[in-house]
Design a protein around this motif. Structure first.
Motif, short mmCIF file in Angstrom:
data_model
loop_
_atom_site.label_atom_id
_atom_site.label_comp_id
_atom_site.label_asym_id
_atom_site.label_seq_id
_atom_site.Cartn_x
_atom_site.Cartn_y
_atom_site.Cartn_z
N PHE A 16 0.84 -1.20 0.00
CA PHE A 16 0.00 0.00 0.00
C PHE A 16 0.87 1.25 0.00
O PHE A 16 0.59 2.23 -0.68
N GLY A 32 -5.26 2.67 -5.56
CA GLY A 32 -4.54 1.56 -4.93
C GLY A 32 -4.90 1.45 -3.46
O GLY A 32 -5.84 0.75 -3.08
N GLN A 33 -4.16 2.18 -2.62
CA GLN A 33 -4.39 2.12 -1.16
C GLN A 33 -5.83 2.52 -0.83
O GLN A 33 -6.35 3.50 -1.37
N GLY A 34 -6.43 1.76 0.09
CA GLY A 34 -7.84 1.98 0.40
C GLY A 34 -8.05 3.12 1.40
O GLY A 34 -8.14 2.87 2.59
N TYR A 121 -5.20 -10.00 4.24
CA TYR A 121 -4.63 -8.68 4.50
C TYR A 121 -3.17 -8.84 4.90
O TYR A 121 -2.82 -9.78 5.62
N ASN A 170 -11.42 -7.93 2.47
CA ASN A 170 -10.46 -7.23 1.62
C ASN A 170 -9.52 -8.29 1.05
O ASN A 170 -8.97 -9.06 1.84
N TYR A 201 -14.82 -3.39 7.81
CA TYR A 201 -15.76 -2.89 6.79
C TYR A 201 -17.21 -3.20 7.16
O TYR A 201 -18.07 -3.32 6.30
N LYS A 232 -12.52 3.28 8.92
CA LYS A 232 -13.46 2.91 7.85
C LYS A 232 -14.86 3.45 8.14
O LYS A 232 -15.54 3.94 7.25
N1 GLN Z 1 -6.37 -1.34 4.34
C1 GLN Z 1 -5.84 -0.52 3.30
C2 GLN Z 1 -5.94 -1.25 1.98
O1 GLN Z 1 -6.19 -2.43 1.93
C3 GLN Z 1 -4.41 -0.14 3.52
C4 GLN Z 1 -3.99 0.14 4.91
C5 GLN Z 1 -2.55 0.53 4.97
O2 GLN Z 1 -2.04 1.09 4.03
N2 GLN Z 1 -1.91 0.22 6.03
O3 GLN Z 1 -5.75 -0.62 0.99
#
Ligand code: GLN
Ligand code: PMP
Length: 393
Positions: A16, A32-34, A121, A170, A201, A232
């Motif tokens: 990320f 990209g990064q959430g 994750y 995720n 989420y 979130k």
């Molecule tokens: N949870 C976020 C994702 O999946 C990223 C979190 C982080 O960058 N530490 O994109």
């Protein structure tokens, strides 16, 4: 020089951070990064500001400020009918990442087996390994992401300490249904195991579906640690306020790990999150409605460009097969090219697997401003004019 801990020394920087940096370097739209590109609800931020000015800023209790523990307990009752003792069954952490580490360090003893579901994750595996746990990986495969029940059952043994369950998940966007959850609950009872439930989420579930926390199933109240994240739920990912709900006897070792990881979290942010958790139903429903419209916009646009888009029931993310847009590149190479040449960043799915992994899928985050999503689609259409035309006819 003696080598550092190989678990951390031998691994790369989290994808990320890598993709966000690459996106910034190349001026790419960052899908990209959430993280949402808004700034969270004004009233929650206003409270944080006010509490910074007029409430104490010294160490709060390591369990969290009482207002937030009470708000987390009440939120569990309001949305899931759970009865929770805020003084013994809620722990506030510095984000879900720390909550996960505290749960895993608190429960896993060296040699314990830990069942995990890929794609997973990226923080799970290193923390489990650092705790001395032995990962037992079970795979979901695209495009269906179906839970392979016999493989899951086979991954459990007398040595299983716990499963890590991420729902809504995720990067797949899968929301585990009551049947799958019942099956998992049966395995936990049979093998006398626990569940660390990553439910960051929880409110981001679409199309009238409902998120079901595993802890609400029969016999699960004593076996589950349920993790939430204000990042979130309030679109404030930088705040890093998380919370764990679970039975008092499990919370004790988890709190002892937490006391030496972070001990506590900024008190004004905790108090503002306590206020936020009490917001009306329209707020929580609106989060999901707003996001599902963005999902639909991005999904339709990507399909028009020739991506094969997989359905997403929850989270911030869409997965898509890019085979029609690429030659023989793998997902990591395609994401780099997408970021550098097309100006749109995404995340390769293979990073969520260990070893051999699907290599023709990437993840896009749709928790962005509509104008950013549209701009990303425009850039992609420019970069892939051939497939864009072919997919539309
Ligand atoms: N949870 C976020 C994702 O999946 C990223 C979190 C982080 O960058 N530490 O994109
Ligand atoms: N779990 C999952 C599945 C995630 O996607 C994330 C990313 N935000 C986290 C945990 C970490 O959440 P936090 O930012 O609250 O640490």
């Amino acid at each position: 020089m003696k080598p550092a801990n190989p678990i951390f020394a031998d691994m790369g920087t989290t994808i990320f951070e890598v993709m966000s940096r690459l996106a910034a370097e190349h001026g790419a739209v960052n899908l990209g990064q959430g993280f949402p590109d808004g700034n969270g609800p004004d009233d929650v931020r206003d409270r944080a500001q006010a509490f910074l000015a007029d409430r104490p800023n010294q160490y709060p209790s390591m369990w969290g400020v009482p207002e937030l523990r009470e708000a987390v307990a009440a939120h569990n009752t309001r949305f899931h009918g759970l009865s929770v003792d805020p003084t013994r069954e809620v722990l506030v952490t510095s984000g879900a990442t720390e909550a996960l580490a505290s749960c895993l360090f608190g429960l896993i003893a060296p040699g314990d087996e830990v069942v995990m579901i890929e794609p997973l994750y990226d923080s799970y595996l290193p923390i489990v390994r650092q705790a001395g746990g032995i990962p037992k990986l079970v795979r979901l495969q695209p495009p269906g992401w179906t839970l392979p029940r016999s493989e899951l059952a086979a991954a459990f043994s007398a040595k299983t300490k716990l499963i890590i369950l991420n729902s809504p998940m995720n990067p797949t966007g899968k929301v585990f249904d009551a049947d799958d959850l019942g099956f998992i609950a049966g395995l936990l009872v049979k093998h006398d195991a626990y569940a660390v439930c990553d439910e960051v989420y929880e409110h981001l579930v679409f199309d009238g579906r409902k998120h079901i926390p595993l802890i609400t199933l029969p016999n699960m109240r004593t076996r589950c640690l349920r993790i939430g994240s204000a990042g979130k739920t309030f679109s404030l990912t930088g705040w890093k306020v998380g919370y764990i709900t679970g039975p008092a006897d499990l919370m004790q070792p988890v709190a002892k790990a937490h006391q030496f990881l972070t001990f506590t979290t900024a008190p004004n942010l905790q108090r503002a999150v306590a206020y936020g958790l009490g917001k009306d139903d329209a707020y929580f429903a609106g989060l999901a409605t707003d996001l599902s419209a963005k999902r639909d916009l991005l999904a339709a646009g990507l399909s028009n460009l020739g991506f094969k888009v997989l359905p997403t029931a929850g989270t911030y993310f869409i997965c898509a097969d890019f085979t029609a847009l690429s030659g023989s590149e793998d997902d990591a190479a395609f994401c780099r090219r997408l970021t550098i040449d097309a100006g749109v960043a995404a995340i390769p799915i293979s990073i969520f697997y260990e070893g051999d992994a699907p290599r023709s899928f990437i993840r896009f985050a749709f928790c962005k401003d509509t104008t950013m999503l549209t701009e990303a689609l425009t850039r992609l259409a420019r970069a892939f004019p051939q497939t864009a035309k072919a997919a539309r006819v």
